[in-house]
Write a protein that holds these residues in place. Structure first.
Motif, PDB file in Angstrom:
ATOM      1  N   GLN A  29       0.786  -1.164   0.123  1.00  0.00           N
ATOM      2  CA  GLN A  29      -0.052   0.127   0.047  1.00  0.00           C
ATOM      3  C   GLN A  29       0.720   1.188   0.211  1.00  0.00           C
ATOM      4  OE1 GLN A  29      -3.348   0.040   2.738  1.00  0.00           O
ATOM      5  NE2 GLN A  29      -3.254   2.278   3.021  1.00  0.00           N
ATOM      6  N   THR A  30       1.870   1.160   0.823  1.00  0.00           N
ATOM      7  CA  THR A  30       2.847   2.379   0.886  1.00  0.00           C
ATOM      8  C   THR A  30       3.464   2.606  -0.627  1.00  0.00           C
ATOM      9  OG1 THR A  30       2.995   1.959   3.263  1.00  0.00           O
ATOM     10  CG2 THR A  30       4.705   3.124   2.234  1.00  0.00           C
ATOM     11  N   ALA A  31       3.672   1.392  -1.218  1.00  0.00           N
ATOM     12  CA  ALA A  31       4.501   1.574  -2.466  1.00  0.00           C
ATOM     13  C   ALA A  31       3.488   2.242  -3.559  1.00  0.00           C
ATOM     14  CB  ALA A  31       5.151   0.373  -2.847  1.00  0.00           C
ATOM     15  N   ILE A  32       2.303   1.644  -3.356  1.00  0.00           N
ATOM     16  CA  ILE A  32       1.396   2.275  -4.324  1.00  0.00           C
ATOM     17  C   ILE A  32       0.891   3.667  -4.062  1.00  0.00           C
ATOM     18  CG2 ILE A  32      -1.238   2.048  -5.103  1.00  0.00           C
ATOM     19  CD1 ILE A  32      -0.810  -1.174  -4.563  1.00  0.00           C
ATOM     20  N   ARG A  33       1.088   4.124  -3.045  1.00  0.00           N
ATOM     21  CA  ARG A  33       0.741   5.233  -2.587  1.00  0.00           C
ATOM     22  C   ARG A  33       1.880   6.416  -3.013  1.00  0.00           C
ATOM     23  NH1 ARG A  33       1.707   9.829  -0.327  1.00  0.00           N
ATOM     24  NH2 ARG A  33       0.319  10.962   1.050  1.00  0.00           N
ATOM     25  N   THR A  34       3.160   5.821  -2.753  1.00  0.00           N
ATOM     26  CA  THR A  34       4.248   6.789  -3.228  1.00  0.00           C
ATOM     27  C   THR A  34       4.063   6.921  -4.995  1.00  0.00           C
ATOM     28  OG1 THR A  34       5.775   6.142  -1.622  1.00  0.00           O
ATOM     29  CG2 THR A  34       6.676   6.870  -3.496  1.00  0.00           C
ATOM     30  N   ALA A  63      -3.758   3.125   6.407  1.00  0.00           N
ATOM     31  CA  ALA A  63      -2.267   2.708   6.928  1.00  0.00           C
ATOM     32  C   ALA A  63      -1.948   2.820   8.302  1.00  0.00           C
ATOM     33  CB  ALA A  63      -1.292   3.360   6.066  1.00  0.00           C
ATOM     34  N   GLU A  64      -2.706   3.948   9.041  1.00  0.00           N
ATOM     35  CA  GLU A  64      -2.344   4.134  10.204  1.00  0.00           C
ATOM     36  C   GLU A  64      -2.895   3.107  11.103  1.00  0.00           C
ATOM     37  OE1 GLU A  64      -3.149   8.222  11.803  1.00  0.00           O
ATOM     38  OE2 GLU A  64      -2.077   9.004  10.021  1.00  0.00           O
TER      39      GLU A  64
END
Length: 68
Positions: free
Chosen positions: A19-24, A56-57
């Motif tokens: 999810q973090t990679a997609i967000r970036t 994410a949190e």
């Protein structure tokens, strides 16, 4: 922590990293689009990114609970 909880936490952590990679990637694309004049699209993406941050949190808290 039992094995089932550890497996669940590990899996959730991998999903969170994805999810973090997609967000970036979305943020980078959104900035590129904005620089080319589509500020409305950029603003829409920023709203979606805020939602991803909120989730994410919550996922991080869930992982911490599973690991404790």
């Amino acid at each position: 922590m039992d094995k089932k909880a550890a497996t669940t936490a590990d899996t959730m952590e991998l999903l969170l990293l994805n999810q973090t990679a997609i967000r970036t990637a979305l943020e980078e694309l959104s900035l590129w689009v904005s620089q080319r004049g589509s500020t409305h699209i950029h603003e829409n993406v920023l709203v979606a990114l805020t939602t991803l941050d909120t989730h994410a949190e919550a996922i991080s808290i869930g992982i911490e609970r599973l690991r404790s």
